[in-house]
Design a protein around this motif. Structure first.
Motif, PDB file in Angstrom:
ATOM      1  N   UNK A   1       0.735  -1.211  -0.048  1.00 50.45           N
ATOM      2  CA  UNK A   1       0.216   0.073  -0.096  1.00 50.45           C
ATOM      3  C   UNK A   1       0.896   1.322   0.091  1.00 50.45           C
ATOM      4  N   UNK A   2       2.189   1.220   0.598  1.00 48.78           N
ATOM      5  CA  UNK A   2       2.800   2.454   0.712  1.00 48.78           C
ATOM      6  C   UNK A   2       3.679   2.670  -0.628  1.00 48.78           C
ATOM      7  N   UNK A   3       3.744   1.704  -1.313  1.00 47.44           N
ATOM      8  CA  UNK A   3       4.233   1.768  -2.708  1.00 47.44           C
ATOM      9  C   UNK A   3       3.301   2.673  -3.581  1.00 47.44           C
ATOM     10  N   UNK A   4       2.045   1.993  -3.617  1.00 43.52           N
ATOM     11  CA  UNK A   4       1.192   2.658  -4.272  1.00 43.52           C
ATOM     12  C   UNK A   4       0.885   4.341  -3.778  1.00 43.52           C
ATOM     13  N   UNK A   5       0.884   4.555  -2.914  1.00 40.35           N
ATOM     14  CA  UNK A   5       0.517   5.996  -2.167  1.00 40.35           C
ATOM     15  C   UNK A   5       2.039   6.824  -2.730  1.00 40.35           C
ATOM     16  N   UNK A   6       3.135   6.210  -2.557  1.00 44.18           N
ATOM     17  CA  UNK A   6       4.264   7.012  -3.088  1.00 44.18           C
ATOM     18  C   UNK A   6       4.285   6.956  -4.740  1.00 44.18           C
ATOM     19  N   UNK A   7       3.733   6.073  -5.371  1.00 45.62           N
ATOM     20  CA  UNK A   7       3.736   6.529  -6.857  1.00 45.62           C
ATOM     21  C   UNK A   7       2.641   7.470  -6.909  1.00 45.62           C
ATOM     22  N   UNK A   8       1.500   7.589  -6.123  1.00 39.12           N
ATOM     23  CA  UNK A   8       0.589   8.401  -6.417  1.00 39.12           C
ATOM     24  C   UNK A   8       0.973   9.853  -6.422  1.00 39.12           C
ATOM     25  N   UNK A   9       1.755  10.106  -5.019  1.00 40.80           N
ATOM     26  CA  UNK A   9       2.546  11.235  -4.776  1.00 40.80           C
ATOM     27  C   UNK A   9       3.529  11.599  -5.878  1.00 40.80           C
ATOM     28  N   UNK A  10       4.264  10.767  -6.348  1.00 40.48           N
ATOM     29  CA  UNK A  10       5.263  11.265  -7.561  1.00 40.48           C
ATOM     30  C   UNK A  10       4.476  11.571  -8.816  1.00 40.48           C
ATOM     31  N   UNK A  11       3.378  10.837  -9.049  1.00 39.86           N
ATOM     32  CA  UNK A  11       2.595  11.229 -10.223  1.00 39.86           C
ATOM     33  C   UNK A  11       1.986  12.478 -10.183  1.00 39.86           C
ATOM     34  N   UNK A  12       1.584  13.104  -8.909  1.00 47.96           N
ATOM     35  CA  UNK A  12       0.574  13.954  -8.661  1.00 47.96           C
ATOM     36  C   UNK A  12       1.604  15.264  -8.785  1.00 47.96           C
TER      37      UNK A  12
END
Length: 135
Positions: free
Chosen positions: A71-82
């Protein structure tokens, strides 16, 4: 009586042959490449909420391990994407001289920045005040 366009070497239809058009084909290629890049960056930014909620969706579908383990990896990818998609889009729009795309990416940056600042303020800074103290 022949027209002035015909005298200048253009056919009567008024359409210039490939070699006589004002711009070169390389600017058309660069323009199309900039448009494709802007479109791809826009879609990449639009995928950030899906990335953020993917672990919750996986848990709702009966896969709780996904949320617990990655779950942390998805949150990190979403942050980098945003953050990265609007920044890269602003650069491409500036280089490609696309004022309407620059405005779109500025709006994307603001829409991405508000939740990030909200999380930083209420999730990181605000809870650091000890109980009983007013920071």
């Amino acid at each position: 009586m022949p027209s002035a366009a015909y005298d200048a070497g253009m056919p009567p239809s008024g359409i210039a042959p490939e070699g006589r058009r004002g711009g070169s084909s390389s600017t058309g290629l660069a323009s199309a490449r900039a448009d494709r890049t802007i479109r791809a960056l826009s879609w990449w930014w639009a995928s950030a909420p899906l990335l953020l909620f993917a672990p919750a969706i996986a848990q709702a579908m009966g896969l709780p391990d996904v949320r617990r383990e990655v779950g942390w990896a998805f949150a990190l990818m979403a942050l980098f994407t945003a953050v990265l998609a609007p920044a890269a889009g602003l650069v491409v729009a500036r280089v490609g001289d696309r004022p309407e795309a620059r405005g779109r990416f500025l709006i994307m940056a603001v829409l991405s920045g508000v939740p990030i600042l909200f999380f930083l303020f209420f999730g990181v800074l605000f809870p650091e005040c000890p109980d009983g103290y007013h920071c």
